[in-house]
Design an enzyme around this catalytic site. Structure first.
Site, PDB file in Angstrom:
ATOM      1  N   GLY A  32       2.982   3.148  -4.966  1.00  0.00           N
ATOM      2  CA  GLY A  32       2.906   3.911  -6.213  1.00  0.00           C
ATOM      3  C   GLY A  32       2.284   3.157  -7.372  1.00  0.00           C
ATOM      4  O   GLY A  32       2.381   3.595  -8.521  1.00  0.00           O
ATOM      5  N   SER A  41      -2.239  -7.388  -4.191  1.00  0.00           N
ATOM      6  CA  SER A  41      -2.062  -8.819  -4.494  1.00  0.00           C
ATOM      7  C   SER A  41      -0.874  -9.398  -3.728  1.00  0.00           C
ATOM      8  O   SER A  41       0.151  -9.731  -4.330  1.00  0.00           O
ATOM      9  CB  SER A  41      -1.980  -9.063  -6.002  1.00  0.00           C
ATOM     10  N   SER A  84       0.843  -1.194   0.000  1.00  0.00           N
ATOM     11  CA  SER A  84       0.000   0.000   0.000  1.00  0.00           C
ATOM     12  C   SER A  84       0.879   1.244   0.000  1.00  0.00           C
ATOM     13  O   SER A  84       1.820   1.354   0.786  1.00  0.00           O
ATOM     14  CB  SER A  84      -0.892  -0.011   1.244  1.00  0.00           C
ATOM     15  N   GLY A  85       0.581   2.165  -0.899  1.00  0.00           N
ATOM     16  CA  GLY A  85       1.324   3.415  -0.965  1.00  0.00           C
ATOM     17  C   GLY A  85       2.614   3.358  -1.767  1.00  0.00           C
ATOM     18  O   GLY A  85       3.333   4.350  -1.856  1.00  0.00           O
ATOM     19  N   SER A 113      -0.927   2.757  -8.219  1.00  0.00           N
ATOM     20  CA  SER A 113      -1.980   3.536  -8.877  1.00  0.00           C
ATOM     21  C   SER A 113      -1.397   4.691  -9.682  1.00  0.00           C
ATOM     22  O   SER A 113      -1.836   4.969 -10.799  1.00  0.00           O
ATOM     23  CB  SER A 113      -2.987   4.064  -7.852  1.00  0.00           C
TER      24      SER A 113
END
Length: 186
Positions: A18, A86, A15-16, A20
């Site tokens: 990068g 994932s 998470s976080g 996206s």
């Protein structure tokens, strides 16, 4: 718009990291010249996997659902970009195997960053809460993240620019014959 074979470009990372941001940049470069679709983990959880929790079984089911939709789209000459944590190697391997069996090119992009960098850039404070034990089953803190053993591309988001990572991704797509020529100019 130039027709190209469909493919799956599977972004994975904590998470976080990068995922996206990078996947949106890939879509921005490809969309004007070829069919492309983004399956973002947060949106999939809202619309396709609502009701699933964060147990290992639920996370694996979420990845299976993303993989299924990605294969359906890729069979119809869509370049599919996925951006989901994932966390488990077994579910990523399953998605890769099913794509390969269907004759769909599958490329894994591991977006990697140190835990320190993730905590520093975490505007919601989720990592701090997870490290304090306030959030159970938080990937990379209280739940495992199993890094890919042999991803096609590794982007060190804590050590390189978005542009540098994007260029390597586009180069890899180009080298595999999956990139329309007009999308080459990043």
């Amino acid at each position: 718009m130039q027709q190209r074979p469909g493919f799956i470009l599977w972004f994975t990372g904590m998470s976080g990291a990068g995922k996206s941001t990078l996947s949106a940049e890939v879509v921005r470069h490809l969309a004007p010249v070829q069919r492309v679709e983004l399956l973002d983990g947060d949106e999939v959880r809202t619309y396709l996997s609502r009701g699933l929790g964060f147990t290992r079984a639920d996370r694996e089911e979420n990845v299976r659902r993303i993989g299924y939709v990605a294969r359906v789209l890729a069979k119809h000459e869509v370049g599919v970009i996925t951006a989901a944590i994932s966390p488990y190697k077994s579910s990523r391997d399953e998605v890769r195997a099913l794509a390969t069996q269907a004759g769909i090119p599958f490329l894994e992009v591991y977006v990697q960053a140190s835990l320190e960098a993730l905590v520093a850039r975490d505007v919601k404070g989720l990592y701090k809460k997870a490290l304090a034990g306030e959030i159970p089953h938080f990937t990379g803190v209280s739940d495992p993240y199993e890094p890919p053993e042999a991803p096609e591309i590794i982007v060190r988001s804590d050590a390189e620019t978005v542009e540098a990572g994007l260029e390597r991704i586009l180069d890899t797509l180009r080298d595999r014959g999956l990139l329309a020529s007009a999308a080459s100019a990043a």
